[in-house]
Every structure is written in C-alpha cells, then in structure tokens.
Design a protein around this motif. Structure first.
Motif, PDB file in Angstrom:
ATOM      1  N   UNK A 190       0.971  -1.255   0.065  1.00 48.14           N
ATOM      2  CA  UNK A 190       0.008   0.011   0.131  1.00 48.14           C
ATOM      3  C   UNK A 190       0.875   1.089   0.020  1.00 48.14           C
ATOM      4  N   UNK A 191       2.080   1.195   0.752  1.00 50.61           N
ATOM      5  CA  UNK A 191       2.834   2.237   0.747  1.00 50.61           C
ATOM      6  C   UNK A 191       3.611   2.478  -0.609  1.00 50.61           C
ATOM      7  N   UNK A 192       3.977   1.515  -1.232  1.00 53.20           N
ATOM      8  CA  UNK A 192       4.391   1.694  -2.667  1.00 53.20           C
ATOM      9  C   UNK A 192       3.552   2.520  -3.398  1.00 53.20           C
ATOM     10  N   UNK A 193       2.129   2.376  -3.520  1.00 50.38           N
ATOM     11  CA  UNK A 193       1.161   2.585  -4.402  1.00 50.38           C
ATOM     12  C   UNK A 193       0.966   4.136  -3.666  1.00 50.38           C
ATOM     13  N   UNK A 194       0.901   4.461  -2.409  1.00 51.29           N
ATOM     14  CA  UNK A 194       0.736   5.785  -1.791  1.00 51.29           C
ATOM     15  C   UNK A 194       1.925   6.710  -2.230  1.00 51.29           C
ATOM     16  N   UNK A 195       3.296   6.368  -2.173  1.00 48.57           N
ATOM     17  CA  UNK A 195       4.414   7.196  -2.363  1.00 48.57           C
ATOM     18  C   UNK A 195       5.282   7.124  -3.590  1.00 48.57           C
ATOM     19  N   UNK A 196       5.193   5.927  -4.232  1.00 52.76           N
ATOM     20  CA  UNK A 196       6.127   5.892  -5.204  1.00 52.76           C
ATOM     21  C   UNK A 196       5.503   6.719  -6.586  1.00 52.76           C
ATOM     22  N   UNK A 197       4.478   6.890  -6.871  1.00 57.75           N
ATOM     23  CA  UNK A 197       4.041   7.858  -8.203  1.00 57.75           C
ATOM     24  C   UNK A 197       4.587   9.401  -7.681  1.00 57.75           C
ATOM     25  N   UNK A 198       4.158   9.746  -6.340  1.00 54.77           N
ATOM     26  CA  UNK A 198       4.744  11.193  -5.974  1.00 54.77           C
ATOM     27  C   UNK A 198       5.835  11.290  -6.111  1.00 54.77           C
ATOM     28  N   UNK A 199       6.880  10.170  -5.635  1.00 52.18           N
ATOM     29  CA  UNK A 199       8.585  10.559  -5.634  1.00 52.18           C
ATOM     30  C   UNK A 199       8.854  10.579  -7.047  1.00 52.18           C
ATOM     31  N   UNK A 200       8.274   9.773  -7.909  1.00 56.17           N
ATOM     32  CA  UNK A 200       8.732   9.928  -9.511  1.00 56.17           C
ATOM     33  C   UNK A 200       8.179  11.310 -10.021  1.00 56.17           C
ATOM     34  N   UNK A 201       7.100  11.647  -9.824  1.00 59.96           N
ATOM     35  CA  UNK A 201       6.537  13.034 -10.309  1.00 59.96           C
ATOM     36  C   UNK A 201       7.543  14.056  -9.706  1.00 59.96           C
ATOM     37  N   UNK A 202       8.216  13.788  -8.607  1.00 63.51           N
ATOM     38  CA  UNK A 202       9.108  14.919  -8.048  1.00 63.51           C
ATOM     39  C   UNK A 202      10.564  14.753  -8.684  1.00 63.51           C
ATOM     40  N   UNK A 203      10.603  13.991  -9.510  1.00 63.53           N
ATOM     41  CA  UNK A 203      11.964  13.526 -10.058  1.00 63.53           C
ATOM     42  C   UNK A 203      12.957  12.816  -8.963  1.00 63.53           C
ATOM     43  N   UNK A 204      12.330  12.130  -7.963  1.00 62.54           N
ATOM     44  CA  UNK A 204      13.236  11.273  -7.056  1.00 62.54           C
ATOM     45  C   UNK A 204      13.045   9.970  -7.276  1.00 62.54           C
ATOM     46  N   UNK A 205      14.563   9.309  -7.307  1.00 66.11           N
ATOM     47  CA  UNK A 205      14.622   7.793  -7.482  1.00 66.11           C
ATOM     48  C   UNK A 205      14.148   7.210  -6.386  1.00 66.11           C
ATOM     49  N   UNK A 206      13.684   5.780  -6.379  1.00 66.30           N
ATOM     50  CA  UNK A 206      13.285   4.978  -5.425  1.00 66.30           C
ATOM     51  C   UNK A 206      13.868   3.900  -5.032  1.00 66.30           C
ATOM     52  N   UNK A 207      14.001   3.222  -4.037  1.00 66.00           N
ATOM     53  CA  UNK A 207      14.520   1.808  -4.037  1.00 66.00           C
ATOM     54  C   UNK A 207      13.204   1.271  -3.051  1.00 66.00           C
ATOM     55  N   UNK A 208      12.492   0.087  -3.747  1.00 69.51           N
ATOM     56  CA  UNK A 208      11.378  -0.661  -3.309  1.00 69.51           C
ATOM     57  C   UNK A 208      11.742  -2.054  -2.786  1.00 69.51           C
ATOM     58  N   UNK A 209      11.312  -1.991  -1.353  1.00 68.06           N
ATOM     59  CA  UNK A 209      11.321  -3.492  -0.742  1.00 68.06           C
ATOM     60  C   UNK A 209      10.134  -4.329  -1.107  1.00 68.06           C
ATOM     61  N   UNK A 210       8.842  -3.823  -1.076  1.00 64.75           N
ATOM     62  CA  UNK A 210       7.768  -4.301  -1.170  1.00 64.75           C
ATOM     63  C   UNK A 210       7.316  -4.609  -2.798  1.00 64.75           C
ATOM     64  N   UNK A 211       8.226  -5.737  -3.270  1.00 61.01           N
ATOM     65  CA  UNK A 211       8.257  -5.710  -4.795  1.00 61.01           C
ATOM     66  C   UNK A 211       6.909  -6.424  -5.170  1.00 61.01           C
ATOM     67  N   UNK A 212       6.175  -7.008  -4.421  1.00 57.83           N
ATOM     68  CA  UNK A 212       4.760  -7.612  -4.656  1.00 57.83           C
ATOM     69  C   UNK A 212       3.966  -6.465  -5.319  1.00 57.83           C
TER      70      UNK A 212
END
Ligand SMILES: NC(=O)c1ccc[n+]([C@@H]2O[C@H](COP(=O)([O-])OP(=O)(O)OC[C@H]3O[C@@H](n4cnc5c(N)ncnc54)[C@H](O)[C@@H]3O)[C@@H](O)[C@H]2O)c1
Length: 266
Positions: A72-94
C-alpha cells in the motif's frame, strides 16, 4: 545522498542502522511509518526528522526514497516520488505483480528520468537471469519449501497442518496465480518474474514440508546460455519471523551500492 525512509519495521530499522554505521554512505533526512512511537524512537536514535503524513514527507530534501513498509505504501508514495523527479528503492516488490501499476510507474519513471531500484530480497540469481534474458531464456521455475504452519491458508484446519507427515505440493502454476493465492510469497515470485519471463510464464511450486524449519527457495532457469539452479535457505529475521534476514541485507547492499561512487559487478 539524501535519503527518505518509509517504514520502521524490521527492514526499515536495519537500513537506518546501516546508515548510522556508515555502511550506507547517505544521510537519512526523514522517516515515516504508521507506528508513530517507533518512528519517534528511530528518528531520535538517528538524529533525523520524522513525519506522520504523506504530504509532510515531501518537505525534506531527498535524492532517493527508500520504501520498507508495505505494498500500500508503494502505491501511496512511489508515483509522488517519481513525479518529483526522485529515485526510489522498493522492498515491497509484490506491488509490481499488479501489471497495470507496474506499467504506470515504469512509464512515469521514464518520463521523469528517474530510476526505481528493486533489490533481490530473499532470493538470488537475478543477475544471472538478467544476463540470460539477453539471449533466449526458455524456462524459469521457483520452488518454495516452507514449514506447513507458514503456508496455512484460510479454511485449512490446524490439525491437518500439525499432522502432515510428508512434504505436500500445495500449489503448482504460474507466478501470477501464486501471488494471488499465496500473498506471503509475493515478493520473491514478483522479483523473479520481473527479472526473467514475467508473471504468466514464470512457474512456481510451493511445498509444505514438515521436515524443514527454514524458508527454502530454489530458482532454476534454462536457456541458450545453458542452465542454473540456486538454492537459498533463509533464516527468519529475529524481530519479524515473516521476513527473511537476507531481505534486509539485500536492501542494505543495494543502497550501499547506490551511495558509492565505485560499483562492482553487474
Ligand atoms: N523483497 C523481498 O524479498 C522482501 C522480503 C521480506 C519483506 N519484504 C517486504 O518489505 C516490507 C517491510 O518488511 P518488514 O519485515 O520490515 O515489515 P514490518 O511489518 O516489520 O514493518 C513495516 C513498517 O512499515 C510501516 N508501514 C506499513 N504500511 C505503511 C504505509 N502505508 N505508510 C507508512 N508506513 C507504513 C509500518 O508502520 C512498519 O513500521 C514488507 O512489505 C515486506 O513484504 C520484501
């Protein structure tokens, strides 16, 4: 490198600890999680800020967002990070087993010139698969062997679990179906699928084995390179028996590499 951390459970704490010890040469700017008392404690220990809402999280300088929380956190935060031009490392690969989400964030990352980094987590061999995929990769198979208690499904009787004398195949089919029926295996099956043949073509077998105490993952692949077989026998983490210790080590190793100026291996 400025880091923002989402999640203060077993993996989040291990990552924060590795930053403090200097294994990861980054600066932890801000952390967040749902369990506020843990967030405060970790922030105090590590001398960084903490926030309790998604909106406040983005007020801090960040080069890389580290997710160690939940799908759920991936879905909450990842699009926002990318929209801000920020890279991400994701543990919840599911989260990437959801093909439409996976395609959406991949497209967004491309548009914004960002990278999404996915660690190997509780398995290995993804470097071999990535190389093999450059040729003709024909078969990828994951066989997961776990104690019957960790494969208990709603509707299974406790007696049936306790009385299992011999290993029993509880699932055989595609990674797509495995992820649906056995969500606890989702990270491993998703990582393997992304590195290799995708969720439809990757085969998964799950065995309830009363003779094992560890979570054992066997990865096999065949292609025009030849074949390989890799077996990982995971010990659970001391704080969260659902999480293999190797998963946190894998996240730390990837972050350490991202924060280094010299990279070894592919
Ligand atoms: N890639 C792999 O092979 C692998 C292996 C093990 C675990 N994992 C995944 O890594 C993640 C973390 O594992 P863990 O053992 O540290 O879990 P954990 O349960 O110990 O901790 C989870 C932390 O995330 C926080 N959290 C959960 N949802 C959140 C949200 N929406 N927003 C903010 N914070 C949130 C919780 O408050 C908690 O602090 C899990 O999703 C787990 O499935 C991946």
């Amino acid at each position: 490198m400025n880091l923002g951390l989402i999640g203060c459970g077993y993996i989040g704490r291990a990552i924060a600890g590795a930053v403090k010890e200097g294994k990861i040469k980054g600066k932890l700017q801000v952390i967040t999680a749902l369990n506020v008392s843990s967030v405060q404690e970790i922030a105090r220990e590590h001398g960084c800020s903490y926030v309790t809402s998604v909106e406040e999280f983005w007020d801090y300088p960040m080069d890389l967002v580290v997710e160690a929380a939940s799908q759920e956190a991936v879905k909450q935060y990842l699009p926002d990070a990318l929209n801000r031009g920020i890279d991400a490392m994701v543990m919840s690969i599911g989260a990437f087993a959801d093909s439409s989400f996976s395609e959406r964030v991949t497209r967004l990352a491309r548009e914004k010139g960002c990278s999404i980094h996915l660690p190997s987590g509780a398995i290995g061999g993804l470097d071999l698969l990535a190389a093999a995929r450059q040729g003709s990769l024909e078969r990828v198979m994951l066989t997961t062997r776990k104690p019957p208690s960790s494969l208990k499904q709603p509707g299974d009787s406790q007696e049936e679990q306790d009385n299992l004398q011999e290993p029993r195949i509880v699932f055989e089919g595609s990674a797509r179906k495995a992820v649906e029926l056995y969500p606890k295996n989702v990270n491993v099956a998703a990582a393997l699928s992304l590195a290799g043949l995708g969720v439809s073509e990757t085969r998964v077998k799950i065995i309830a084995d009363p003779g094992v105490e560890r979570n054992i993952h066997q990865v096999e692949a065949e292609g025009d390179f030849g074949s390989f077989k890799l077996i990982v026998e995971n010990l659970p983490s001391p704080d969260n028996p659902k999480t293999s210790h190797l998963a946190s080590l894998s996240g730390i190793a990837l972050l350490a590499r991202l924060c280094e100026n010299i990279k070894v291996g592919n």
